[in-house]
Design a protein around this motif. Structure first.
Motif, PDB file in Angstrom:
ATOM      1  N   TYR A  97      20.561  -4.840  23.218  1.00 33.25           N
ATOM      2  CA  TYR A  97      21.647  -4.000  23.711  1.00 33.25           C
ATOM      3  C   TYR A  97      21.070  -3.030  24.722  1.00 33.25           C
ATOM      4  CZ  TYR A  97      23.991  -5.790  19.566  1.00 33.25           C
ATOM      5  OH  TYR A  97      24.525  -6.615  18.603  1.00 33.25           O
ATOM      6  N   PHE A  98      21.591  -3.090  25.962  1.00 33.52           N
ATOM      7  CA  PHE A  98      21.184  -2.165  27.007  1.00 33.52           C
ATOM      8  C   PHE A  98      22.357  -1.244  27.323  1.00 33.52           C
ATOM      9  CE2 PHE A  98      17.017  -3.398  28.900  1.00 33.52           C
ATOM     10  CZ  PHE A  98      16.681  -4.359  27.960  1.00 33.52           C
ATOM     11  N   PRO A  99      22.111  -0.175  28.040  1.00 30.36           N
ATOM     12  CA  PRO A  99      23.217   0.745  28.341  1.00 30.36           C
ATOM     13  C   PRO A  99      24.361   0.009  29.028  1.00 30.36           C
ATOM     14  CG  PRO A  99      21.142   1.794  28.885  1.00 30.36           C
ATOM     15  CD  PRO A  99      20.829   0.362  28.522  1.00 30.36           C
ATOM     16  N   GLY A 100      25.522   0.043  28.394  1.00 28.25           N
ATOM     17  CA  GLY A 100      26.695  -0.547  29.000  1.00 28.25           C
ATOM     18  C   GLY A 100      26.857  -2.028  28.779  1.00 28.25           C
ATOM     19  N   ARG A 117      20.443  -3.929  39.589  1.00 23.75           N
ATOM     20  CA  ARG A 117      20.229  -2.552  39.169  1.00 23.75           C
ATOM     21  C   ARG A 117      18.897  -1.993  39.655  1.00 23.75           C
ATOM     22  NH1 ARG A 117      23.645  -1.032  34.626  1.00 23.75           N
ATOM     23  NH2 ARG A 117      25.356  -2.489  34.812  1.00 23.75           N
ATOM     24  N   ARG A 160      13.591   9.043  31.708  1.00 23.09           N
ATOM     25  CA  ARG A 160      13.317   8.904  30.273  1.00 23.09           C
ATOM     26  C   ARG A 160      13.923   7.619  29.698  1.00 23.09           C
ATOM     27  NH1 ARG A 160      15.289  12.856  26.490  1.00 23.09           N
ATOM     28  NH2 ARG A 160      17.212  12.024  27.373  1.00 23.09           N
ATOM     29  N   PHE A 161      13.223   7.009  28.760  1.00 23.51           N
ATOM     30  CA  PHE A 161      13.798   5.860  28.042  1.00 23.51           C
ATOM     31  C   PHE A 161      13.307   5.891  26.604  1.00 23.51           C
ATOM     32  CE2 PHE A 161      10.450   2.932  26.810  1.00 23.51           C
ATOM     33  CZ  PHE A 161       9.371   3.399  27.545  1.00 23.51           C
ATOM     34  N   VAL A 162      14.046   5.195  25.763  1.00 21.24           N
ATOM     35  CA  VAL A 162      13.553   4.920  24.414  1.00 21.24           C
ATOM     36  C   VAL A 162      14.074   3.536  24.026  1.00 21.24           C
ATOM     37  CG1 VAL A 162      15.517   6.018  23.240  1.00 21.24           C
ATOM     38  CG2 VAL A 162      13.332   5.795  22.037  1.00 21.24           C
ATOM     39  N   ARG A 164      14.324   0.720  20.808  1.00 19.07           N
ATOM     40  CA  ARG A 164      14.196   0.499  19.363  1.00 19.07           C
ATOM     41  C   ARG A 164      14.134  -1.002  19.107  1.00 19.07           C
ATOM     42  NH1 ARG A 164      17.384  -0.683  14.816  1.00 19.07           N
ATOM     43  NH2 ARG A 164      16.789   0.465  12.925  1.00 19.07           N
ATOM     44  N   VAL A 177      18.191  -0.386  23.763  1.00 17.17           N
ATOM     45  CA  VAL A 177      17.588   0.374  24.860  1.00 17.17           C
ATOM     46  C   VAL A 177      18.515   1.506  25.271  1.00 17.17           C
ATOM     47  CG1 VAL A 177      16.849   0.226  27.279  1.00 17.17           C
ATOM     48  CG2 VAL A 177      16.340  -1.659  25.692  1.00 17.17           C
ATOM     49  N   TRP A 178      17.923   2.683  25.389  1.00 11.72           N
ATOM     50  CA  TRP A 178      18.645   3.825  25.965  1.00 11.72           C
ATOM     51  C   TRP A 178      17.791   4.402  27.093  1.00 11.72           C
ATOM     52  CZ3 TRP A 178      18.053   2.917  20.823  1.00 11.72           C
ATOM     53  CH2 TRP A 178      19.172   2.894  19.992  1.00 11.72           C
ATOM     54  N   ASP A 180      17.968   7.125  30.964  1.00 18.53           N
ATOM     55  CA  ASP A 180      18.716   8.071  31.797  1.00 18.53           C
ATOM     56  C   ASP A 180      18.983   7.522  33.193  1.00 18.53           C
ATOM     57  OD1 ASP A 180      18.669   9.869  29.718  1.00 18.53           O
ATOM     58  OD2 ASP A 180      17.174  11.206  30.593  1.00 18.53           O
ATOM     59  N   ALA A 182      21.613   5.908  34.380  1.00 18.58           N
ATOM     60  CA  ALA A 182      22.954   6.259  34.861  1.00 18.58           C
ATOM     61  C   ALA A 182      23.038   7.755  35.167  1.00 18.58           C
ATOM     62  CB  ALA A 182      24.013   5.847  33.834  1.00 18.58           C
TER      63      ALA A 182
END
Lengths: 188, 188, 188, 188, 188, 188
Positions: A97-100, A117, A160-162, A164, A177-178, A180, A182
């Motif tokens: 799972y990535f942002p969005g 991207r 920044r990223f993190v 899991r 994945v999370w 910054d 965006a």
């Protein structure tokens, strides 16, 4: 004071015993505020013919890989676009799972999603945290910053990223994945 | 088979022993792929006059709080805007990082930062992961989704987030927050 | 690192356990040059119905008295000429050897022997050393200086002495005395 | 009943383990009046990669020499006037006290002091007692009788003596000597 | 849960350790209704120089033979009329009791007694049960059915029997035999 | 030397612990020819909140009854013809085999079968032997002699018997009986 003794079937190597020694020390320290120097771990290896459960001898199961190392290897393979090497580290039912995005199950999907991207992205690690869940999965978080190039060729860095990861039976079965990206774009 | 024995000074309650029992089981399982049923933990409590280090008796240190519970309490206080209760859980040098912010050291800064961004926000938890670092800090990750209202009163929900907390001596000393708010807004 | 565990039948008090903790620490340190802080002693008390030798339960034997305390009590009684109190601490076959005497078996003999030598004598202790022999006896050495008055009433002090005691079953069975009284007189 | 278990890093030889077995047995017997047959000592050697303190492996420290053997070697060297061999066994700050002397720090001083007192002297040992102090020093007492020749060539024998030695880090740092030489001369 | 730890001097082979593992499991199960899977036995072998009783090292005693195997070997030798081989398994004072006999001490007596009763007899085993008495003897019961030929040459089979053996120091010292031969004849 | 340590959940009484102590001693002695005096058993009771298997606390199972006592109670009830009391000790599927009978499942069958054989019978016990099978059943053998009256009123005595019982879950599920009644009658 705490003293931990682990009795385990013979068959684990020095590195695996070091991981056990560290993990057991850390487990105690999460509850008991003892200085590390005051925490002792002793590993007692049992030969196969010295151990019986239910009147039967047992075989030691091979150690699980270090989950942090596994994640690091996977991330490096992905960074170098060594897709086959990365795939070899994934378990059945792998989903990311990535942002969005919703859940993606194929690394090719990810590459396709990423293409518009950024041209490329590199991770600078600030740290890894690993934990065991109640179930069979280990969890690894890695965090740090991203650098790379936007599609237009301008460089970015310090985002920044993190990530899991869930690892079962020595394979990655989930990645979240999370970051910054965006937020960074919005501020640009 | 693995059998873990912990010798520890008397003075820990049933809940603290349960935490030790679970953490030690989990520590083993991160390395040894044994079924949980095959992992035994025995805690041997030592009375003060039965334990000597360096010829001296020792006092047991009070247990550290459950870091997940601590984080949950903090997050609930923040959600209810009970700022004083939340502050009581913070340690010296507390710093927090939100998407696009530098380090903020006061909860009031956070409230100010958040004001133009959402009217309110609620967390729905999907899970907590806790780990002990090599140092004194425990780390807690909590993840789930955010719901709330944008400044214009429209509702949002299902936005992924993950928070990372560092806890030292039973106090939160760092918070890092990642979420998909900017991504969500960008897609809107 | 050394960790000592003692399993012993329940029935010893805090002071007796402290003596065990210290003696076991010291025993290790006579061979292993570990810092005291690195030596742990754990005493595991067994209830009577949890311990079987030869299919039978056992009763714990009452602890032996601290041999240094016993010697100190004896020497104080002698210094105060509390002969009956001192005698109560002597075992069968008690014999004492003083400079130039053969074996004396009665405290009265000693008093008679001492009468022409000094009016009274007091001990200032510099230290006690205790050891267990291979046999049943404990040995205590006490050393320091003597002060008192010669028969002519002149005072003396600072005369070195050392006493050796053998203690069996909690009673003193032998005393050997060395000192510099003759040397002091010869130099006078 | 008492059962002693010692966990110690691998690296001690059979003789050193025998010394540990004896010292631990004796330590228990100084407090608990159990028959020797009823006291069991088990030494559990830990391999380096099976032992962790503060998350780290440790190296075993080499065993200290047997303090009684050390003293015996020293006394034999002195008896044979092998001064260099004797000096090699002395530690920094070595001081010795003989009847009527202040502290002497050099073996040559002792020889000078002894010269007018006897032509030579030999020790017949009746026994050694060793103990560990609370600090780093071991203490050894040796006792017996002296024989030799007075300066005029006449022989003497049967004169009681006791020597006390302090040993730190495998070196003798203090010697205290008491004997009946003056008493014997006074009676002559 | 029960966990059994056995500390024993090194020198027992895999088969002897398996017998210990099984016997200790069974001993627990006679009292505690735990599933076999929940019972663990760990055998800790001690090297000779790691074990001291009464300040002394000990030699491990050679294991006793498996009493069931011993009985089986004896019964097979008897069935084949290998009298010398059978005799070698008997201890001093061996006595046997068969239906209607007093105590017989020689195998030849038995053969004489049996001669008019059957031409030959074979045992089909249904099971062996072994137990240790409070004393030095182990007890083995073997049961099953007898088949063979009567003196007149007619065959018989399916006659129930049970034998009880006492074994001391690895030798059979007593045999008690019960069976339904008389009952069978009476019903015939 | 052998030292047995049993770790078991708290909840067993002194008599049950004595049975464990004896059974564990006996288990060792069936393999290792150590004098009983040289065999030590230590029972370490664990409180419920000090023991975890699979991250969970466990409840101790109530002890099984002493199988020899159970058999003795049953045999006494049968001797007194207290059929209901005897039945209460039988488990599902109980079957008994007497000389010349097939399997009987009801005590009434037995009484009927016995009626024409003897007016009454009493057992004089020479001994009980108990063992645990690999499965769930304990086995008890009791042996001795029978006395009583034949149907014609004449007395008999001294007739050898042995009974074998299988006990599962604290209930008798099988009884096998052998004796010399037929042999005695044949010889009469």
């Amino acid at each position: 004071m705490p003293i931990v003794e682990l009795h385990v079937l013979e068959g684990y190597g020095p590195d695996e015993k070091r991981r056990l020694g560290e993990a057991l020390t850390d487990a105690v320290r999460m509850v008991v505020p003892a200085a590390p120097e005051a925490i002792t771990v002793m590993i007692h290896e049992m030969q196969e013919d010295d151990y019986y459960r239910g009147r039967s001898r047992r075989k030691p199961a091979p150690a699980l890989p270090d989950p942090c190392e596994l994640v690091r290897t996977y991330l490096e393979a992905m960074e170098r676009r060594q897709i086959e090497a990365a795939k070899a580290l994934l378990g059945d039912g792998f989903t990311m799972y990535f942002p969005g995005t919703g859940g993606m199950t194929k690394l090719e999907e990810l590459l396709e999603w990423a293409a518009p991207r950024y041209r490329f992205v590199k991770k600078t690690y600030e740290g890894f945290d690993a934990a065991q869940t109640e179930g069979d999965a280990s969890v690894v978080y890695c965090r740090g910053t991203l650098s790379g190039e936007w599609p237009d060729g301008t460089a970015f860095s310090g985002i920044r990223f993190v990530d899991r990861f869930e690892i079962t039976d020595g394979r990655i079965v989930r990645q979240d994945v999370w970051n910054d990206i965006a937020e960074t774009k919005a501020q640009a």
